[in-house]
Write a protein that holds these residues in place. Structure first.
Motif, PDB file in Angstrom:
ATOM      1  N   LEU A  20      81.447  32.459  69.855  1.00 20.47           N
ATOM      2  CA  LEU A  20      81.106  31.058  69.621  1.00 20.47           C
ATOM      3  C   LEU A  20      81.533  30.620  68.229  1.00 20.47           C
ATOM      4  O   LEU A  20      82.080  29.528  68.048  1.00 20.47           O
ATOM      5  CB  LEU A  20      79.605  30.858  69.818  1.00 20.47           C
ATOM      6  N   ALA A  56      80.943  18.942  72.201  1.00 22.77           N
ATOM      7  CA  ALA A  56      81.406  20.256  72.674  1.00 22.77           C
ATOM      8  C   ALA A  56      82.517  20.739  71.758  1.00 22.77           C
ATOM      9  O   ALA A  56      83.661  20.900  72.183  1.00 22.77           O
ATOM     10  CB  ALA A  56      81.889  20.168  74.116  1.00 22.77           C
ATOM     11  N   PRO A  57      82.222  20.988  70.475  1.00 18.25           N
ATOM     12  CA  PRO A  57      83.263  21.256  69.466  1.00 18.25           C
ATOM     13  C   PRO A  57      83.729  22.708  69.467  1.00 18.25           C
ATOM     14  O   PRO A  57      83.534  23.446  68.505  1.00 18.25           O
ATOM     15  CB  PRO A  57      82.560  20.897  68.160  1.00 18.25           C
ATOM     16  N   ALA A  58      84.364  23.114  70.550  1.00 15.55           N
ATOM     17  CA  ALA A  58      84.816  24.504  70.645  1.00 15.55           C
ATOM     18  C   ALA A  58      86.100  24.575  71.451  1.00 15.55           C
ATOM     19  O   ALA A  58      86.304  23.803  72.397  1.00 15.55           O
ATOM     20  CB  ALA A  58      83.740  25.364  71.306  1.00 15.55           C
ATOM     21  N   ARG A  59      86.965  25.507  71.059  1.00 10.91           N
ATOM     22  CA  ARG A  59      88.154  25.853  71.826  1.00 10.91           C
ATOM     23  C   ARG A  59      88.258  27.376  71.838  1.00 10.91           C
ATOM     24  O   ARG A  59      87.969  28.026  70.835  1.00 10.91           O
ATOM     25  CB  ARG A  59      89.418  25.265  71.204  1.00 10.91           C
ATOM     26  N   THR A 113      84.261  27.629  67.547  1.00  8.12           N
ATOM     27  CA  THR A 113      83.837  26.377  66.931  1.00  8.12           C
ATOM     28  C   THR A 113      84.322  26.199  65.501  1.00  8.12           C
ATOM     29  O   THR A 113      84.463  25.064  65.034  1.00  8.12           O
ATOM     30  CB  THR A 113      82.295  26.279  66.933  1.00  8.12           C
ATOM     31  N   VAL A 114      84.587  27.311  64.804  1.00  8.72           N
ATOM     32  CA  VAL A 114      84.977  27.222  63.397  1.00  8.72           C
ATOM     33  C   VAL A 114      86.457  27.529  63.194  1.00  8.72           C
ATOM     34  O   VAL A 114      87.176  26.795  62.512  1.00  8.72           O
ATOM     35  CB  VAL A 114      84.123  28.164  62.532  1.00  8.72           C
ATOM     36  N   THR A 165      88.333  17.842  70.070  1.00  4.51           N
ATOM     37  CA  THR A 165      87.324  18.103  71.089  1.00  4.51           C
ATOM     38  C   THR A 165      86.256  17.031  70.953  1.00  4.51           C
ATOM     39  O   THR A 165      86.110  16.415  69.889  1.00  4.51           O
ATOM     40  CB  THR A 165      86.646  19.471  70.898  1.00  4.51           C
ATOM     41  N   GLN A 180      90.710  23.831  77.423  1.00  2.00           N
ATOM     42  CA  GLN A 180      89.816  23.914  76.259  1.00  2.00           C
ATOM     43  C   GLN A 180      89.178  25.283  76.101  1.00  2.00           C
ATOM     44  O   GLN A 180      89.306  25.910  75.048  1.00  2.00           O
ATOM     45  CB  GLN A 180      88.731  22.833  76.301  1.00  2.00           C
ATOM     46  N   ARG A 183      89.133  25.950  66.678  1.00  4.22           N
ATOM     47  CA  ARG A 183      89.052  24.486  66.734  1.00  4.22           C
ATOM     48  C   ARG A 183      89.849  23.843  65.605  1.00  4.22           C
ATOM     49  O   ARG A 183      90.330  22.712  65.734  1.00  4.22           O
ATOM     50  CB  ARG A 183      87.591  24.067  66.661  1.00  4.22           C
TER      51      ARG A 183
END
Length: 300
Positions: free
Chosen positions: A19, A278-281, A23-24, A274, A235, A27
């Motif tokens: 995660l 939902a700030p994740a790739r 997200t960090v 994103t 994504q 993204r």
């Protein structure tokens, strides 16, 4: 007892690490993809199209804004924005700052649903069994999509939502057809339906969501290159397998990158952003694409 607890904790640790990466790190791990597309007449010099898509921009995404600005070093001949630019009512100045280095050259844009409706939390797991098309939306748009369009058209870029245009790009005469977002039923292909002019050096189709029914109509009307976004490339993808879902009617194999649709080339951008909810790739880095258009290969 310790062994029984250690396995779940190790799995939890992997989940937390994944995660954090999604997200960090990923993204914000922006990539430039490059493709050569053989669609020009013989003997014509190549041109470069920079496609940006799905920024989902909020005012403080400084790293993304500066990365987009840095793409000016590519010296593209044409900029195409395939929608979902906004994610915040105050994001227009940030977006115009991001594209400011490109405003002295030709540009085109269409809208995505997220240019009109602000993000709200949705269970991401639902994408496994349906698209977001049927989600209940607010009665009226609550993002400044009209102001976004005015900012771009005031800079000379063309609004291609359910519209056609003819423009000069470098040494080429280009016919463009575009539609508004099919994901919220604003596409009106009938308004642009007609054989694309055969005397144009390039016939370019632009949309946000790559719905096969519209892509087929573009190809039937003689468009040679179709540009879309919306999918985010899946994504959250599985390494060596790819996207689980596309959030529209296109198949997983064409969820991102260059492919074909009938007689046309199709490029689907995995996009740069994103939703803030939902700030994740994962296994699908954010991207912009430089498409170098070159003469078509002679038929054998």
């Amino acid at each position: 007892m310790r062994k029984a607890v250690a396995v779940p904790l190790s799995l939890l640790g992997l989940g937390v690490a994944g995660l954090g990466y999604a997200t960090v790190v990923e993204r914000n791990w922006f990539r430039l993809r490059r493709f050569d597309v053989p669609v020009l007449p013989a003997g014509v010099r190549p041109i470069r199209i920079l496609q940006i898509s799905d920024l989902h921009l909020t005012p403080r995404r400084t790293r993304l804004i500066n990365w987009v600005r840095s793409l000016a070093s590519l010296d593209p001949d044409l900029i195409v924005n395939t929608g979902d630019t906004l994610a915040h009512p105050d994001a227009i100045p940030a977006y115009m700052h991001a594209v400011e280095p490109f405003l002295d050259r030709p540009g085109l844009f269409v809208y995505g649903s997220n240019d009109m409706y602000s993000p709200h939390f949705k269970n991401p797991a639902r994408y496994l069994w349906r698209t977001s098309k049927a989600d209940t939306r607010r009665a009226l748009p609550n993002l400044p999509w009209q102001e976004l369009g005015t900012a771009m058209t005031s800079a000379g870029w063309l609004d291609m939502n359910n519209s056609t245009a003819r423009l000069k790009v470098a040494h080429l005469d280009i016919h463009v057809g575009g539609i508004n977002d099919s994901h919220i039923d604003l596409d009106r292909y009938d308004q642009i339906a007609a054989p694309a002019p055969a005397d144009a050096d390039l016939r370019l189709g632009v949309m946000h969501s790559p719905e096969p029914r519209n892509m087929t109509r573009f190809a039937t009307d003689g468009y040679q290159l179709l540009l879309a976004g919306h999918t985010h490339g899946g994504q959250l993808c599985i390494p060596f397998y790819g996207a689980l879902v596309t959030n529209c009617g296109i198949d997983r194999a064409r969820v991102r990158g260059l492919s074909h649709h009938n007689s046309a080339y199709l490029h689907v951008s995995a996009g740069l952003g994103t939703s803030p909810t939902a700030p994740a790739r994962f296994a699908c880095p954010p991207e912009a694409t430089l498409l170098t258009l070159v003469p078509a290969r002679p038929a054998r």
